[in-house]
Structure formats: structure tokens, C-alpha cells
Design a protein around this motif. Sequence first.
Motif, PDB file in Angstrom:
ATOM      1  N   GLN A 141       0.859  -1.173   0.000  1.00  0.00           N
ATOM      2  CA  GLN A 141       0.000   0.000   0.000  1.00  0.00           C
ATOM      3  C   GLN A 141       0.900   1.229   0.000  1.00  0.00           C
ATOM      4  N   PRO A 142       0.754   2.127  -0.959  1.00  0.00           N
ATOM      5  CA  PRO A 142       1.669   3.273  -1.063  1.00  0.00           C
ATOM      6  C   PRO A 142       1.774   4.055   0.242  1.00  0.00           C
ATOM      7  N   GLY A 143       3.012   4.270   0.670  1.00  0.00           N
ATOM      8  CA  GLY A 143       3.266   5.099   1.836  1.00  0.00           C
ATOM      9  C   GLY A 143       2.900   4.498   3.170  1.00  0.00           C
ATOM     10  N   VAL A 144       2.544   3.198   3.212  1.00  0.00           N
ATOM     11  CA  VAL A 144       2.107   2.567   4.462  1.00  0.00           C
ATOM     12  C   VAL A 144       3.175   1.586   4.945  1.00  0.00           C
ATOM     13  N   HIS A 145       3.649   1.804   6.150  1.00  0.00           N
ATOM     14  CA  HIS A 145       4.691   0.986   6.772  1.00  0.00           C
ATOM     15  C   HIS A 145       4.236  -0.468   6.894  1.00  0.00           C
ATOM     16  N   ASN A 146       5.040  -1.390   6.364  1.00  0.00           N
ATOM     17  CA  ASN A 146       4.840  -2.833   6.547  1.00  0.00           C
ATOM     18  C   ASN A 146       3.396  -3.269   6.263  1.00  0.00           C
ATOM     19  N   SER A 147       2.827  -2.791   5.165  1.00  0.00           N
ATOM     20  CA  SER A 147       1.414  -3.052   4.888  1.00  0.00           C
ATOM     21  C   SER A 147       1.116  -4.519   4.627  1.00  0.00           C
ATOM     22  N   GLY A 148       2.119  -5.304   4.247  1.00  0.00           N
ATOM     23  CA  GLY A 148       1.872  -6.712   3.936  1.00  0.00           C
ATOM     24  C   GLY A 148       2.465  -7.698   4.916  1.00  0.00           C
ATOM     25  N   GLY A 199      -0.822  -1.635  19.503  1.00  0.00           N
ATOM     26  CA  GLY A 199      -1.830  -0.890  18.753  1.00  0.00           C
ATOM     27  C   GLY A 199      -3.222  -1.488  18.914  1.00  0.00           C
ATOM     28  N   GLY A 200      -4.021  -1.385  17.869  1.00  0.00           N
ATOM     29  CA  GLY A 200      -5.403  -1.832  17.912  1.00  0.00           C
ATOM     30  C   GLY A 200      -5.578  -3.337  17.931  1.00  0.00           C
ATOM     31  N   TYR A 201      -4.498  -4.092  17.675  1.00  0.00           N
ATOM     32  CA  TYR A 201      -4.626  -5.556  17.636  1.00  0.00           C
ATOM     33  C   TYR A 201      -3.966  -6.210  18.844  1.00  0.00           C
ATOM     34  N   ARG A 202      -3.824  -5.504  19.914  1.00  0.00           N
ATOM     35  CA  ARG A 202      -3.058  -5.979  21.074  1.00  0.00           C
ATOM     36  C   ARG A 202      -3.663  -7.254  21.658  1.00  0.00           C
ATOM     37  N   TYR A 203      -2.846  -8.303  21.806  1.00  0.00           N
ATOM     38  CA  TYR A 203      -3.258  -9.541  22.474  1.00  0.00           C
ATOM     39  C   TYR A 203      -2.964  -9.481  23.967  1.00  0.00           C
ATOM     40  N   GLY A 204      -1.956  -8.706  24.337  1.00  0.00           N
ATOM     41  CA  GLY A 204      -1.582  -8.600  25.738  1.00  0.00           C
ATOM     42  C   GLY A 204      -1.150  -9.940  26.312  1.00  0.00           C
ATOM     43  N   GLU A 205      -1.549 -10.169  27.559  1.00  0.00           N
ATOM     44  CA  GLU A 205      -1.098 -11.356  28.274  1.00  0.00           C
ATOM     45  C   GLU A 205      -1.688 -12.652  27.698  1.00  0.00           C
ATOM     46  N   ARG A 206      -2.621 -12.553  26.765  1.00  0.00           N
ATOM     47  CA  ARG A 206      -3.146 -13.775  26.131  1.00  0.00           C
ATOM     48  C   ARG A 206      -2.071 -14.517  25.347  1.00  0.00           C
ATOM     49  N   SER A 207      -0.956 -13.841  25.055  1.00  0.00           N
ATOM     50  CA  SER A 207       0.130 -14.502  24.333  1.00  0.00           C
ATOM     51  C   SER A 207       1.007 -15.367  25.235  1.00  0.00           C
ATOM     52  N   LEU A 208       0.815 -15.277  26.542  1.00  0.00           N
ATOM     53  CA  LEU A 208       1.702 -15.997  27.459  1.00  0.00           C
ATOM     54  C   LEU A 208       1.659 -17.512  27.280  1.00  0.00           C
ATOM     55  N   PHE A 317       8.809   4.548   5.670  1.00  0.00           N
ATOM     56  CA  PHE A 317       7.697   5.329   6.220  1.00  0.00           C
ATOM     57  C   PHE A 317       7.487   4.938   7.678  1.00  0.00           C
ATOM     58  N   ALA A 318       7.076   5.893   8.503  1.00  0.00           N
ATOM     59  CA  ALA A 318       6.884   5.640   9.930  1.00  0.00           C
ATOM     60  C   ALA A 318       5.628   4.815  10.180  1.00  0.00           C
ATOM     61  N   TRP A 319       5.612   4.133  11.354  1.00  0.00           N
ATOM     62  CA  TRP A 319       4.463   3.288  11.712  1.00  0.00           C
ATOM     63  C   TRP A 319       3.139   4.033  11.618  1.00  0.00           C
ATOM     64  N   ASP A 320       3.121   5.222  12.222  1.00  0.00           N
ATOM     65  CA  ASP A 320       1.852   5.926  12.434  1.00  0.00           C
ATOM     66  C   ASP A 320       1.681   7.136  11.523  1.00  0.00           C
ATOM     67  N   THR A 321       2.488   7.203  10.456  1.00  0.00           N
ATOM     68  CA  THR A 321       2.413   8.358   9.562  1.00  0.00           C
ATOM     69  C   THR A 321       2.351   7.909   8.111  1.00  0.00           C
ATOM     70  N   PHE A 333      12.323   6.557   8.012  1.00  0.00           N
ATOM     71  CA  PHE A 333      12.113   5.975   9.335  1.00  0.00           C
ATOM     72  C   PHE A 333      13.161   4.885   9.594  1.00  0.00           C
ATOM     73  N   HIS A 334      13.191   3.843   8.762  1.00  0.00           N
ATOM     74  CA  HIS A 334      14.174   2.762   8.842  1.00  0.00           C
ATOM     75  C   HIS A 334      14.989   2.693   7.544  1.00  0.00           C
ATOM     76  N   ASP A 335      15.849   1.658   7.467  1.00  0.00           N
ATOM     77  CA  ASP A 335      16.621   1.264   6.284  1.00  0.00           C
ATOM     78  C   ASP A 335      17.855   2.139   6.054  1.00  0.00           C
ATOM     79  N   ILE A 336      18.828   1.523   5.374  1.00  0.00           N
ATOM     80  CA  ILE A 336      20.134   2.152   5.167  1.00  0.00           C
ATOM     81  C   ILE A 336      20.391   2.478   3.698  1.00  0.00           C
ATOM     82  N   PHE A 337      20.025   1.541   2.802  1.00  0.00           N
ATOM     83  CA  PHE A 337      20.340   1.683   1.384  1.00  0.00           C
ATOM     84  C   PHE A 337      19.079   1.811   0.535  1.00  0.00           C
ATOM     85  N   ARG A 338      19.240   2.479  -0.593  1.00  0.00           N
ATOM     86  CA  ARG A 338      18.238   2.415  -1.649  1.00  0.00           C
ATOM     87  C   ARG A 338      18.429   1.112  -2.410  1.00  0.00           C
ATOM     88  N   SER A 339      17.473   0.770  -3.251  1.00  0.00           N
ATOM     89  CA  SER A 339      17.519  -0.524  -3.947  1.00  0.00           C
ATOM     90  C   SER A 339      18.646  -0.611  -4.971  1.00  0.00           C
TER      91      SER A 339
END
Length: 357
Positions: A141-148, A199-208, A317-321, A333-339
Motif C-alpha cells: 500500500q503506497p506510503g504505508v509501513h509494513n502493509s503486507g 496498537g489496535g490488535y493488542r493480544y496482551g497477556e493472552r500470548s503468554l 515510512f513511519a508506523w503511524d504516519t 524511518f528505517h533502512d540504510i540503502f536504496r535498492s
Amino acid sequence: MKKILLSFFIGVMLIACNQITVSVREVWTKEQANEWYKQWGWLRGCDFIPSTAINQMEMWQADTFDPVTIDRELGWAEEIGMNCMRVYLHHLVWETDKEGFKKRINEYLTIADKHHISTIFVFLDDCWNPVYQAGKQPEPQPGVHNSGWARDPGDLYYKGDTAVILPILESYVKDILTTFKDDKRIVLWDLYNEPGGSGGYRYGERSLPLLQKIFTWGRTVNPSQPLSAGVWDMSLTNLNKFQLENSDVITYHTYEGVNSHQQLIDTLKQYGRPMICTEYMARTQNSTFQDIMPMLKRENIGAINWGLVAGKTNTIFAWDTPLPDVVEPPLWFHDIFRSDGTPYSAEEVECIRSLTK
């Protein structure tokens, strides 16, 4: 008489089988862990996925596994002195193609080793998309961090039939660990990334419970490499306690600036074990190479930043932007090199080189 003897024999065998217990090793002692750490020196590298893959499935499935790109991009990492990559696996690739998946893992390790790069493999993950499928993966998704990016196991466990998915996960983890349990190219097994989610999908302590199970599976196989699961959110009290008490080596994430990061290090030192920071470096969060990497080197803590080459994950791109209308944010936001292999920041790359000489 024969029937009586046969019945007696079967009864004895059943009693014996019921008394057999599976050996589960203890957590390494501090002395074992620190002795192990000496062989590696200062670990530094990235959370790695080739720029041509949007998620773990696209990295590892036969049709999209891309050794040419992996070789090229790990070469750039080697050139700036990186010596360790953290790489995510996914149970669905194993489930659909067990032997092929293991063959490709070995091929990846061979490429990385050629570049003098060791590997930390990650099994489970509570981040990003809860539903996924094998085969063709979504386009970014254009401009969306880790969309897939895909969680593992995600909704299959938290909204599905645990009686079905748990045996699959157990077989998967044990098979991969057994296959590579003595592989000298592997530094450590990171059993569960960010248990509890955010975020909105938080499992919290259910992951224990799942976290507890994967540690048991790992200790049952007892690989020569250590087992760990990184702490990342100090509000997850029960998860953090279990992770810190059951990890052979302490791993953690933080994208905070230098002062907060140092405070976390000082807190974790009480465990007396080697430490590896398995995620850091978010420029808009003031977590930069220039500030954080020298501190980690000084403390002899492994330094694994998120991202090597900008690509389909969109982690520049940042998580929330989300910025769907721009090709590139003004500040990555992240990464060191261009492709094409040119650095986002020549100044950063020189800083990295100066620390890895």
C-alpha cells in the motif's frame, strides 16, 4: 496361557510408556551464556528481508525466493562491516512445502556465510496483519509501513481452533530446530517477536501460554544455539517476567532515544547475561546510528537495527504516519540503502563503518 502372557506384556509396556518423560533442558546458566557470547565478538547488523519481498511468505516461498537479491544486498551489508542478520520465518511456508523451505533456509545461510554474516532466526510474531495466505502476496500500500507483513500464527490461534494449529506449530518449530540445531552459521533462535502485540490488535497477556509452549518445544529439541524472546513493552509484566527468566541470552527492542535506551540497558544488566538489541533505529524517534550504535558497542551489546534496503515493506515510512501521496518521506524511518545500493545517508554509513572497523 499365551493370551495371559501377551496381556501381561502389553500391560507392562503401557505402564513403561506412561512413565517416559520428555527431557526438557534448563535455562543456560549465566556462566554458560557468557562463555557462549565470547565466540561472537560484537554482533552488529539488521533485521533483514530482501527489498523484493513484502513479507515472510514472499521471502521464502519457492516462486519468489530471490537468492540473487539476497546475495547482492548482503554484500552491501558486509561492505559496511555488518556481521549478523535477524531474519523472520513463517510456519505457513513450512506447512505447504517442508523440505523446500528447509532447503531455501540452508541456501540463505550459505549466501550469508559467504559474506561473513551470521543469522538470528525468528519463529512467531504478533505484529501487523492477523490473516495471511500462501501463494501470491499483496502489493504494498503506497506510503504505508509494513502493509503486507504477516503475524504468525495470528488469528489462526487467537480466533481459531487451537487444537488444530498448536500441533502444526509444534511440529514446525521442532522440525526447523532439529534440522539446524548444530548449524554454526546460526547465532540464536528468537522464539517469539513482540508477544502481546501492539496498537489496535493488542493480544496482551493472552500470548503468554503460546510463549510458554514454544520455549518448551525449543528446550525439548535443545539446540546448541541459545533460545530467547525479546522484551519490548515493559507494561506487559507477566510476559516480560517469563521472557527474562527463561531466555538463555537477553534480547530486547527499543526505538527510544539514547537516554531512555541507556536506562533500559542498566535495568537489564541485573540479569548478568549477554544482551542483544534486536530492534532499534527509527530516525523520527531520535533513535539514530550516530547516537545508539556507539553506546551499544561500548556496552558490548549486539546492535541489530530494523532494515537494510528500502523495498516492498515500505519501512522508510513511519508506523503511524502513512504518506500515500509521496514516493519517499523527507526523513526515512528505517533502512540504510536504496535498492540500487546507494546509501540514504553517506554520513550514517561512514559512522557505521567507523564503528565496525
